[in-house]
Scaffold this motif. Structure first.
Motif, PDB file in Angstrom:
ATOM      1  N   LEU A  53     -15.177   2.251  -0.292  1.00 34.31           N
ATOM      2  CA  LEU A  53     -13.869   1.632  -0.491  1.00 34.31           C
ATOM      3  C   LEU A  53     -13.542   1.637  -1.971  1.00 34.31           C
ATOM      4  CD1 LEU A  53     -15.636  -0.230   1.747  1.00 34.31           C
ATOM      5  CD2 LEU A  53     -13.366  -1.202   2.035  1.00 34.31           C
ATOM      6  N   VAL A  59     -15.034  -8.030  -0.731  1.00 31.92           N
ATOM      7  CA  VAL A  59     -15.092  -6.852   0.131  1.00 31.92           C
ATOM      8  C   VAL A  59     -16.422  -6.832   0.888  1.00 31.92           C
ATOM      9  CG1 VAL A  59     -15.197  -4.328   0.160  1.00 31.92           C
ATOM     10  CG2 VAL A  59     -13.499  -5.489  -1.254  1.00 31.92           C
ATOM     11  N   THR A 113       0.820  -1.209   0.000  1.00 37.42           N
ATOM     12  CA  THR A 113       0.000   0.000   0.000  1.00 37.42           C
ATOM     13  C   THR A 113       0.857   1.264   0.000  1.00 37.42           C
ATOM     14  OG1 THR A 113      -0.142  -0.040   2.415  1.00 37.42           O
ATOM     15  CG2 THR A 113      -1.929  -1.116   1.207  1.00 37.42           C
ATOM     16  N   PHE A 124      -7.313  -1.099   1.354  1.00 38.01           N
ATOM     17  CA  PHE A 124      -8.007  -2.165   2.074  1.00 38.01           C
ATOM     18  C   PHE A 124      -7.417  -3.545   1.795  1.00 38.01           C
ATOM     19  CE2 PHE A 124     -11.795  -4.836   3.051  1.00 38.01           C
ATOM     20  CZ  PHE A 124     -11.951  -4.454   4.374  1.00 38.01           C
ATOM     21  N   HIS A 125      -6.943  -3.767   0.579  1.00 36.96           N
ATOM     22  CA  HIS A 125      -6.384  -5.074   0.235  1.00 36.96           C
ATOM     23  C   HIS A 125      -5.187  -5.452   1.116  1.00 36.96           C
ATOM     24  CE1 HIS A 125      -4.058  -2.165  -2.213  1.00 36.96           C
ATOM     25  NE2 HIS A 125      -3.050  -2.938  -1.870  1.00 36.96           N
ATOM     26  N   HIS A 174     -10.361   0.436 -11.481  1.00 33.45           N
ATOM     27  CA  HIS A 174     -10.858   0.383 -10.108  1.00 33.45           C
ATOM     28  C   HIS A 174     -12.381   0.312 -10.046  1.00 33.45           C
ATOM     29  CE1 HIS A 174      -6.784   1.884  -9.385  1.00 33.45           C
ATOM     30  NE2 HIS A 174      -6.952   1.611  -8.119  1.00 33.45           N
ATOM     31  N   ASN A 177     -11.051   0.159  -4.738  1.00 34.01           N
ATOM     32  CA  ASN A 177     -10.145  -0.984  -4.890  1.00 34.01           C
ATOM     33  C   ASN A 177      -9.822  -1.241  -6.356  1.00 34.01           C
ATOM     34  OD1 ASN A 177      -9.891  -1.961  -2.175  1.00 34.01           O
ATOM     35  ND2 ASN A 177     -11.993  -2.683  -2.294  1.00 34.01           N
ATOM     36  N   TRP A 178      -8.693  -1.921  -6.558  1.00 38.05           N
ATOM     37  CA  TRP A 178      -8.316  -2.387  -7.894  1.00 38.05           C
ATOM     38  C   TRP A 178      -9.208  -3.560  -8.286  1.00 38.05           C
ATOM     39  CZ3 TRP A 178      -4.204  -0.372 -10.805  1.00 38.05           C
ATOM     40  CH2 TRP A 178      -3.377   0.551 -10.137  1.00 38.05           C
ATOM     41  N   ASN A 207      -7.504   2.417  -2.143  1.00 41.57           N
ATOM     42  CA  ASN A 207      -6.284   1.693  -2.539  1.00 41.57           C
ATOM     43  C   ASN A 207      -5.478   1.142  -1.371  1.00 41.57           C
ATOM     44  OD1 ASN A 207      -6.428   2.044  -5.434  1.00 41.57           O
ATOM     45  ND2 ASN A 207      -6.128   4.202  -4.990  1.00 41.57           N
ATOM     46  N   ARG A 260      -5.642  -8.642  -4.721  1.00 43.06           N
ATOM     47  CA  ARG A 260      -6.786  -7.845  -5.163  1.00 43.06           C
ATOM     48  C   ARG A 260      -8.083  -8.537  -4.757  1.00 43.06           C
ATOM     49  NH1 ARG A 260      -4.939  -4.829 -10.659  1.00 43.06           N
ATOM     50  NH2 ARG A 260      -2.704  -4.777 -10.202  1.00 43.06           N
ATOM     51  N   GLN A 269      -8.739  -6.935   8.466  1.00 44.68           N
ATOM     52  CA  GLN A 269      -9.806  -6.171   7.822  1.00 44.68           C
ATOM     53  C   GLN A 269     -11.069  -6.097   8.677  1.00 44.68           C
ATOM     54  OE1 GLN A 269      -9.952  -8.267   4.102  1.00 44.68           O
ATOM     55  NE2 GLN A 269      -8.366  -6.989   3.170  1.00 44.68           N
TER      56      GLN A 269
END
Length: 198
Positions: free
Chosen positions: A137, A168, A8, A112-113, A189, A139-140, A110, A162, A118
């Motif tokens: 959130l 999620v 990250t 949370f992964h 994303h 994310n990719w 970018n 990812r 979590q």
């Protein structure tokens, strides 16, 4: 937990701009409104903090573990001529104890992964939000890294890190949220927007 979350680290500014030339538009697509009080969680260099602060007229908290990122974010906010309620250098998992009021909107982009725990982080976010507050959130997409090039280079976390929107949602909904929508954020994303049921 100490140190950066895995995979990250903050990339160069130019490739955020290549990915998202309109950060304000992206934020509005996730549901932030001018009347809200907001949080930019793991704010990094302020790429979203500054436009978020502009949308909500300064009613935003910004948290990052890295003091150097907070310095960069402060400069970006100053450059846009806006303000922030409070800058917080801390672990994201401690956020509920560090914000003095319940808020309407929380963003994590970018990051949370790479969060080691979590469920604990989502529970901390839940404690910061008003009932029906939003948690967004960014994310990719689950694409091979070689398919997510920015300025000619493969970018983003390793493919195995990812998370799909469904993955999620499984984590976030277990902490008292419901998924409102998934927003495509081209080119690579998505945004998952949840409502706090509390």
């Amino acid at each position: 937990m100490t140190g950066m979350f895995p995979a990250t680290s903050m990339p160069d500014r130019d490739w955020w701009e290549a990915l998202w030339p309109d950060p304000s538009g992206l934020l509005l697509s996730l549901g932030v409104e001018p009347s809200m009080t907001a949080l930019d969680l793991c704010c990094g260099d302020g790429y979203f903090t500054a436009p978020l602060a502009k949308i909500v007229s300064g009613r935003v908290y910004a948290l990052d573990l890295d003091p150097e990122m907070i310095v960069a974010a402060k400069a970006e906010v100053k450059h846009l001529g806006v303000s922030v309620l409070k800058w917080i250098v801390a672990d994201a998992g401690d956020v509920a104890e560090l914000i003095p009021e319940k808020i309407d909107f929380a963003l994590i982009a970018n990051t949370f992964h790479g969060v080691p725990d979590q469920p604990a982080l989502v529970k901390a976010v839940a404690r910061t939000l008003k009932p029906r507050g939003l948690f967004a959130l960014v994310n990719w997409h689950q694409l091979p890294r070689e398919h997510t090039t920015v300025l000619g280079q493969p970018r983003g976390p390793r493919a195995e890190m990812r998370m799909s929107p469904e993955a999620v949602a499984a984590v976030v909904e277990a902490a008292g949220f419901r998924l409102l929508r998934v927003v495509d954020l081209p080119p690579y994303h998505y945004g998952a927007v949840f409502e706090h049921k509390g």
